[in-house]
Design an enzyme around this catalytic site. Structure first.
Site, PDB file in Angstrom:
ATOM      1  CB  SER A 140     110.139  10.845 -23.392  1.00  0.00           C
ATOM      2  OG  SER A 140     111.022  11.866 -22.486  1.00  0.00           O
ATOM      3  CE1 TYR A 153     107.501   9.704 -19.080  1.00  0.00           C
ATOM      4  CE2 TYR A 153     109.722  10.269 -19.460  1.00  0.00           C
ATOM      5  CZ  TYR A 153     108.550  10.579 -19.767  1.00  0.00           C
ATOM      6  OH  TYR A 153     108.068  11.330 -20.571  1.00  0.00           O
TER       7      TYR A 153
END
Length: 250
Positions: A140, A153
């Site tokens: 990401s 995350y």
């Protein structure tokens, strides 16, 4: 020459499903896996309208034995595994570091990091025996920067990039390529889940900082994955490709 076989985890929806569809259109034999059996079966049914060479195998990537079993079943059915898109993941909790529920932190790491590690470890054994293979790990843009309220995350995605680089150094000489994709803000069920805890105005403000000033589509990330697995990207190994509309350029 037999058609290549590709495995996509988290393949029942979002980027995973878009990638499966793209590889089907390119003539590959496609295996999708997902923890959601109902969604996985629906995805298999939809993809079979384009190709009979699609299979759904349910698996929980947070389980090492499930991941090993998944790769073993792919090899048993097809006798080969050419491409693995380790895509399954979750958004994780929206909480400050000191306030993050430990069970949610562990679940995020178990799925986003250990899930990729478990799959990759099993895939690399198959690739090594074959003498070739391509793995694409889902990272990401938040594997390259931080975000307040998203420590679990971010930690998982930073770790995925580190894992990708180390694995590439270890296995590149064996004819194996391992890279990561770093999407920005993509319109998928996952980002809609994030939207339920992060105000839409905040998400829109972040997107407005990117060069393209828009959300990306699942198909745009899928096309990047297809290219990254192709011979056109043969000299890429151990890298993390930003597909973020210029978000990290800001």
């Amino acid at each position: 020459m037999e058609r290549q076989v590709v495995l996509i985890t988290g393949g029942a929806s979002g980027i995973g499903y878009a990638a499966a569809s793209a590889w089907v259109r390119n003539g590959l034999r496609v295996v999708i896996s997902d923890i959601n059996v109902k969604a996985g079966e629906a995805a298999e049914h939809a993809l079979r309208a384009e190709s009979a060479d699609v299979r759904f195998i349910p698996a929980d990537v947070s389980s090492s034995s499930a991941c090993a079993g998944l790769i073993a079943e792919v090899m048993s059915r097809h006798g080969r595994l050419d491409i693995a898109f380790n895509n399954a993941g979750i958004a994780g909790p929206a909480a400050k570091v000191a306030d993050c529920p430990m069970d949610e932190w562990r679940r995020t790491i178990d799925i986003n990091l250990f899930g990729i590690y478990y799959c990759l470890a099993a895939e690399l054994k198959a690739f090594t025996a074959q003498g070739h293979g391509v793995a694409i790990n889902m990272a990401s843009v938040y594997g390259k920067r931080g975000v307040a309220g998203g420590s679990a995350y971010c930690a998982s995605k930073h770790a995925v990039i580190g894992l990708t680089k180390s694995a590439a150094l270890e296995y590149g000489k064996k004819g194996i390529r391992i890279n990561a994709l770093c999407p920005g803000f993509i319109e998928t069920p996952l980002t809609r889940g994030i939207d339920s805890t992060v105000p839409t105005s905040t998400m829109d403000a972040l997107v407005a900082r990117s060069a393209n000033r828009r959300y990306g589509s699942a198909d745009e990330i899928a096309q990047a994955a297809v290219w990254l697995a192709s011979d056109g990207a043969a000299y890429l190994n151990g890298t993390a490709i930003d597909v973020d509309g210029g978000f990290l350029a800001a």
